[in-house]
Design a protein around this motif. Structure first.
Motif, PDB file in Angstrom:
ATOM      1  N   THR A 740       0.925  -1.152   0.107  1.00  0.00           N
ATOM      2  CA  THR A 740       0.063  -0.147  -0.116  1.00  0.00           C
ATOM      3  C   THR A 740       0.800   1.278  -0.081  1.00  0.00           C
ATOM      4  O   THR A 740       1.962   1.305   0.550  1.00  0.00           O
ATOM      5  N   LYS A 741       0.082   2.432  -0.501  1.00  0.00           N
ATOM      6  CA  LYS A 741       0.804   3.795  -0.624  1.00  0.00           C
ATOM      7  C   LYS A 741       0.461   4.286   0.456  1.00  0.00           C
ATOM      8  O   LYS A 741      -0.947   4.408   0.995  1.00  0.00           O
ATOM      9  N   PRO A 742       1.193   5.305   1.236  1.00  0.00           N
ATOM     10  CA  PRO A 742       2.564   5.417   0.968  1.00  0.00           C
ATOM     11  C   PRO A 742       3.366   4.504   1.467  1.00  0.00           C
ATOM     12  O   PRO A 742       3.225   3.744   2.332  1.00  0.00           O
ATOM     13  N   PHE A 743       4.532   4.186   0.651  1.00  0.00           N
ATOM     14  CA  PHE A 743       5.502   3.036   1.094  1.00  0.00           C
ATOM     15  C   PHE A 743       6.580   3.526   1.506  1.00  0.00           C
ATOM     16  O   PHE A 743       7.047   4.759   1.522  1.00  0.00           O
ATOM     17  N   ARG A 744       7.528   2.514   2.224  1.00  0.00           N
ATOM     18  CA  ARG A 744       8.796   2.861   2.752  1.00  0.00           C
ATOM     19  C   ARG A 744       9.863   2.165   1.857  1.00  0.00           C
ATOM     20  O   ARG A 744       9.572   1.039   1.381  1.00  0.00           O
ATOM     21  N   PRO A 745      10.931   2.732   1.391  1.00  0.00           N
ATOM     22  CA  PRO A 745      11.715   2.502   0.178  1.00  0.00           C
ATOM     23  C   PRO A 745      12.373   1.212   0.511  1.00  0.00           C
ATOM     24  O   PRO A 745      12.420   0.183  -0.246  1.00  0.00           O
ATOM     25  N   ARG A 746      13.057   1.016   1.911  1.00  0.00           N
ATOM     26  CA  ARG A 746      13.708  -0.149   1.882  1.00  0.00           C
ATOM     27  C   ARG A 746      12.739  -1.421   1.953  1.00  0.00           C
ATOM     28  O   ARG A 746      13.302  -2.450   1.484  1.00  0.00           O
ATOM     29  N   PRO A 747      11.794  -1.525   2.891  1.00  0.00           N
ATOM     30  CA  PRO A 747      10.949  -2.456   2.681  1.00  0.00           C
ATOM     31  C   PRO A 747      10.435  -2.995   1.526  1.00  0.00           C
ATOM     32  O   PRO A 747      10.319  -4.047   0.963  1.00  0.00           O
ATOM     33  N   LEU A 748       9.979  -1.859   0.749  1.00  0.00           N
ATOM     34  CA  LEU A 748       9.743  -2.095  -0.777  1.00  0.00           C
ATOM     35  C   LEU A 748      10.763  -2.991  -1.611  1.00  0.00           C
ATOM     36  O   LEU A 748      10.482  -3.878  -2.209  1.00  0.00           O
ATOM     37  N   ILE A 749      12.193  -2.300  -1.536  1.00  0.00           N
ATOM     38  CA  ILE A 749      13.207  -3.127  -2.258  1.00  0.00           C
ATOM     39  C   ILE A 749      13.236  -4.481  -1.804  1.00  0.00           C
ATOM     40  O   ILE A 749      13.553  -5.377  -2.349  1.00  0.00           O
ATOM     41  N   ALA A 750      13.343  -4.827  -0.366  1.00  0.00           N
ATOM     42  CA  ALA A 750      13.387  -6.086   0.113  1.00  0.00           C
ATOM     43  C   ALA A 750      12.420  -7.023  -0.321  1.00  0.00           C
ATOM     44  O   ALA A 750      12.811  -8.196  -0.581  1.00  0.00           O
ATOM     45  N   ARG A 751      11.099  -6.565  -0.440  1.00  0.00           N
ATOM     46  CA  ARG A 751       9.852  -7.551  -0.633  1.00  0.00           C
ATOM     47  C   ARG A 751      10.239  -7.528  -2.302  1.00  0.00           C
ATOM     48  O   ARG A 751       9.767  -8.830  -2.823  1.00  0.00           O
ATOM     49  N   LEU A 752      10.598  -6.904  -3.178  1.00  0.00           N
ATOM     50  CA  LEU A 752      10.738  -7.029  -4.469  1.00  0.00           C
ATOM     51  C   LEU A 752      11.788  -8.141  -4.733  1.00  0.00           C
ATOM     52  O   LEU A 752      11.693  -8.978  -5.594  1.00  0.00           O
ATOM     53  N   ALA A 753      13.030  -8.058  -4.198  1.00  0.00           N
ATOM     54  CA  ALA A 753      14.151  -9.010  -4.197  1.00  0.00           C
ATOM     55  C   ALA A 753      13.655 -10.301  -3.557  1.00  0.00           C
ATOM     56  O   ALA A 753      13.799 -11.189  -4.189  1.00  0.00           O
ATOM     57  N   ALA A 754      13.003 -10.437  -2.544  1.00  0.00           N
ATOM     58  CA  ALA A 754      12.280 -11.430  -2.269  1.00  0.00           C
ATOM     59  C   ALA A 754      11.439 -12.066  -2.995  1.00  0.00           C
ATOM     60  O   ALA A 754      11.559 -13.511  -3.287  1.00  0.00           O
ATOM     61  N   THR A 755      10.654 -11.449  -3.727  1.00  0.00           N
ATOM     62  CA  THR A 755       9.504 -12.271  -4.789  1.00  0.00           C
ATOM     63  C   THR A 755      10.392 -12.672  -5.978  1.00  0.00           C
ATOM     64  O   THR A 755      10.125 -13.492  -6.648  1.00  0.00           O
ATOM     65  N   LEU A 756      11.472 -11.705  -6.415  1.00  0.00           N
ATOM     66  CA  LEU A 756      12.424 -12.266  -7.571  1.00  0.00           C
ATOM     67  C   LEU A 756      13.139 -13.691  -7.184  1.00  0.00           C
ATOM     68  O   LEU A 756      13.238 -14.354  -7.942  1.00  0.00           O
ATOM     69  N   ALA A 757      13.777 -13.640  -5.976  1.00  0.00           N
ATOM     70  CA  ALA A 757      14.256 -14.834  -5.717  1.00  0.00           C
ATOM     71  C   ALA A 757      13.407 -15.982  -5.531  1.00  0.00           C
ATOM     72  O   ALA A 757      13.807 -17.027  -5.863  1.00  0.00           O
TER      73      ALA A 757
END
Length: 761
Positions: A740-757
């Motif tokens: 959901t917005k507004p988002f926090r940058p570091r958790p967003l990056i972490a969740r995208l990386a985990a999804t890709l992994a």
């Protein structure tokens, strides 16, 4: 502010106060504020202590007022928000979060639920912060909405514009129009909005179809509002009336001043009019003594710079000059110097045009008046007969003023003044060009302060900048591994990325060598070289230091200062003798980061003596190395992400954020374009907004899941719809994750990386 029932506040803060303190506050019948505010005003508890106590007692979270947005503002009318003293935060289809300082106001909760049609959830904030946030949140709305409503109301009063071709002006008719209630109210709104927006100047420019109003905030003009042309003449006439100008004279420039009160604070205004093609242009300079801190500490100077200026001010005689272009803060710096050395035993007299700030009872300020013959030179001669210790001359404009100032400095007076030059060494040549003898300049000068004003990055929204985005001419001055920041924009800084300004200075302190050079008619380059050898930090080097310390951005440094074309690279910076190959630039490497490297004829690098592979790798590192907890196992920087977002500003922020992590980004502004980009780029992950034009995000999600080729493609939904029902609907439709917005940058990056992994296992 609404009236509060203080009984519950007393029960919360009473145990935290000293004996008898609560009774004194409760029995204060003259105070009209709530008990909460009385505790803060009396400094019995800090704001955080009261908030923690109330939150613990009421079992409610503390609100983050930075989450307040235009969406929440539009959902809650201003009268209702101010009646119940609540700040609208987040809005969904079913939920409405507000910040309040009275969680026991059941009537407010019911009224807000009825007005918005949503369940109201209350969070805690202190009354002063709520009041400030309401002024900030609804202030911008007044520019767009209230002013338009006000101008619509003016038509009912029959306000008509005077034709430009009219030679004979009916002063009485103009004054009557300018005194009508809508015009008076419009001028009041204009001034109040400019002052509360931290504007230093208000520009009113007459165009062919309308009047444009712009505010200069932090040194940059921003469009504020547009006013119908037929209201232009009465508006300008009203400004002339309050500033004591001739409303019938529209063919000559005029200057005036006024004094107004906004929220109980007096504010001085300097008004200047200028005839133009489509009518008069008016510039209102706002001199807000409440908002301007006249001290060296408030200028944003480094400690060594403050110490050097204070050492110059200990001189008993001589001249100290502050130089720079118009609007660079020269007068404010001199006022701060005066405040530093102000004392009851010192006679300080100033001569200014105009007197911008009233400095205090021990300082005599003289306003020049050329009509009566009171020029700078004439006033300065009279001041010298008043037994002054320190004399401040607003500006040295001509040879006569310069000669009197030098003579005063040579006869036992400390003279402070300003001059328009580009830097400190050129100040000397400027005085020589005006006609002063070089030997007198060398004997009289004690120091020169050249300065500029640089905008400060907003700490709430700044983000890291890639070294690859830094211009080539600047890279050699930036040490490898340095973290740079750039402006983004948020509600705290009015979407500019900057909030406030500080001074960058070049301080030339006189010594025997420099005095000898000046007496021998040395040029500015020779004087500058000697000053730098003595430890002078140039304007660029001062700005660069602020950049490396994270105070400002690369764009702001380039806007304010000039990058040296020649000369040595500052100590600690590695310097490149060749350009890196294009493939290395694509990876984020800069030529400045490769030490002692030469390019041979075949395009390959020959490594010279002293080459350190670790140093080269450090130069290639653009951001902090993410930990495994941040990025997740198996995520690689070679992944391609399709970013689907219709809001341009947010899409740019997300793109910069993801590119900093090494991802390749392709973009789409609507659902139809998203489907095309999937076919064209075959992305590894889709970051999808739901509210899209033409084809919405739900449709895109269903279509991608219906095709065999994209059936298992990771799709992360990033949306402002934060309610539970919507989240369940999206996940059932096949979304991999829901943010959901507004988002926090570091958790967003972490969740995208985990999804890709997970998708690559």
């Amino acid at each position: 502010m609404a009236n509060y029932n203080d009984e519950w506040v007393a029960a919360v803060v009473g145990p935290l106060l000293a004996e008898g303190a609560l009774e004194r506050l409760v029995n204060d019948k003259e105070s009209k504020t709530s008990l909460w505010e009385r505790v803060l005003d009396a400094r019995l508890l800090t704001e955080a202590e009261v908030l923690d106590a109330v939150a613990s007692r009421c079992k409610l979270p503390v609100a983050d007022l930075t989450q307040a947005s235009n969406v929440g503002r539009d959902a809650l009318p201003e009268p209702l928000a101010r009646r119940y003293s609540v700040v609208p935060l987040t809005v969904t289809d079913a939920l409405f979060e507000v910040a309040t300082s009275n969680p026991f106001d059941i009537g407010a909760e019911q009224s807000l639920a009825f007005a918005t049609g949503r369940e109201v959830r209350m969070l805690l904030a202190s009354p002063p912060r709520i009041r400030e946030k309401l002024d900030q949140l609804y202030g911008s709305a007044r520019r767009e909405g209230s002013v338009k409503d006000l101008l619509t109301g003016m038509e009912e009063f029959g306000v008509t514009a005077l034709p430009d071709e009219q030679d004979e002006v009916d002063a009485e008719a103009i004054e009557a129009e300018a005194s009508s209630r809508p015009i008076v109210k419009l001028v009041g709104v204009l001034l109040a909005d400019g002052i509360t927006s931290r504007a230093s100047d208000i520009h009113i420019e007459s165009g062919e179809q309308a009047l444009t109003v712009r505010y200069r905030i932090d040194g940059v003009l921003r469009h504020a509002m547009t006013i119908p042309r037929k209201a232009g003449a009465p508006l300008i006439s009203r400004i002339k009336i309050i500033s004591g100008l001739d409303i019938a004279d529209r063919l000559r420039p005029q200057d005036g001043r006024a004094r107004v009160e906004v929220n109980g604070n007096p504010v001085d205004l300097r008004v200047s009019t200028l005839p133009a093609t489509h009518g008069e242009k008016v510039v209102i300079r706002i001199l807000n003594t409440q908002a301007t801190m006249l001290s060296l500490e408030a200028l944003g100077l480094y400690d060594d710079e403050q110490a050097l200026i204070k050492r110059l001010l200990t001189s008993k005689e001589g001249i100290i000059l502050c130089t720079g272009p118009t609007g660079s803060g020269k007068t404010t710096t001199l006022y701060s110097c005066i405040r530093t050395i102000e004392d009851e035993g010192i006679n300080i007299v100033t001569v200014e045009d105009p007197v911008e700030y009233r400095l205090g009872k021990n300082i005599v300020q003289v306003q020049t008046n050329e009509k009566t013959g009171l020029t700078f030179a004439a006033a300065l001669r009279s001041i010298l007969r008043q037994d002054p210790d320190i004399v401040l001359v607003g500006e040295i404009r001509d040879i006569e003023t310069a000669q009197v100032a030098v003579q005063a400095s040579l006869t036992g007076h400390l003279v402070l003044s300003t001059l328009h030059t580009n830097d400190a060494p050129n100040t000397v040549t400027r005085l020589v060009d005006m006609g002063l003898e070089a030997f007198k300049i060398g004997a009289a000068l004690r120091g020169i302060i050249a300065q500029r004003l640089m905008r400060k990055l907003c700490p709430s929204c700044r983000t890291k900048q890639l070294m690859s985005d830094v211009p080539d001419r600047l890279r050699s001055f930036i040490p490898s591994g340095t973290t740079l920041w750039k402006a983004v924009g948020c509600g705290q800084c009015s979407q500019t990325g900057y909030r406030g300004r500080f001074s960058v200075v070049e301080i030339l302190a006189m010594n025997p060598d420099i005095e000898r050079l000046i007496g021998n008619n040395a040029n500015a380059d020779e004087i500058g070289q000697a000053a730098r050898a003595a430890g002078m930090r140039t304007l660029f080097e001062c700005g660069l230091k602020h950049l490396l310390d994270g105070h400002t951005s690369v764009d702001e440094l380039l806007r304010v200062t000039d990058v040296p074309k020649t000369g040595d690279v500052p100590a600690g910076k590695s310097k490149s003798k060749g350009k890196a190959k294009e493939k290395e630039k694509a990876k984020g490497a800069s030529s400045a980061a490769v030490p002692a490297a030469d390019e041979n004829a075949t395009g390959e690098f020959e490594v010279g003596d002293g080459f350190d592979p670790d140093e080269m790798l450090a130069g290639l590192e653009l951001v902090d190395e993410p930990s495994a907890a941040d990025v997740g196992t198996g995520a690689t920087a070679s992944a391609t992400i399709l970013l689907v977002e219709d809001e341009d500003s947010l899409r740019r922020v997300l793109k910069d954020l993801l590119e900093m992590e090494g991802y390749t980004i392709c973009e789409a502004r609507d659902g139809a374009e998203a489907m095309e980009q999937v076919d064209r780029h075959n992305p590894d992950l889709v970051l999808l907004d739901l509210n899209l034009p033409n084809v919405d995000g739900f449709t895109v999600l269903r279509k991608l899941r219906a095709e065999a080729r994209t059936e298992h493609l990771p799709i992360v939904v990033l949306t402002a719809r934060g309610d539970e029902e919507n989240e369940v609907k999206v996940l059932r439709a096949g979304a991999t994750d829901y943010i959901t917005k507004p988002f926090r940058p570091r958790p967003l990056i972490a969740r995208l990386a985990a999804t890709l992994a997970r998708s690559r296992k």
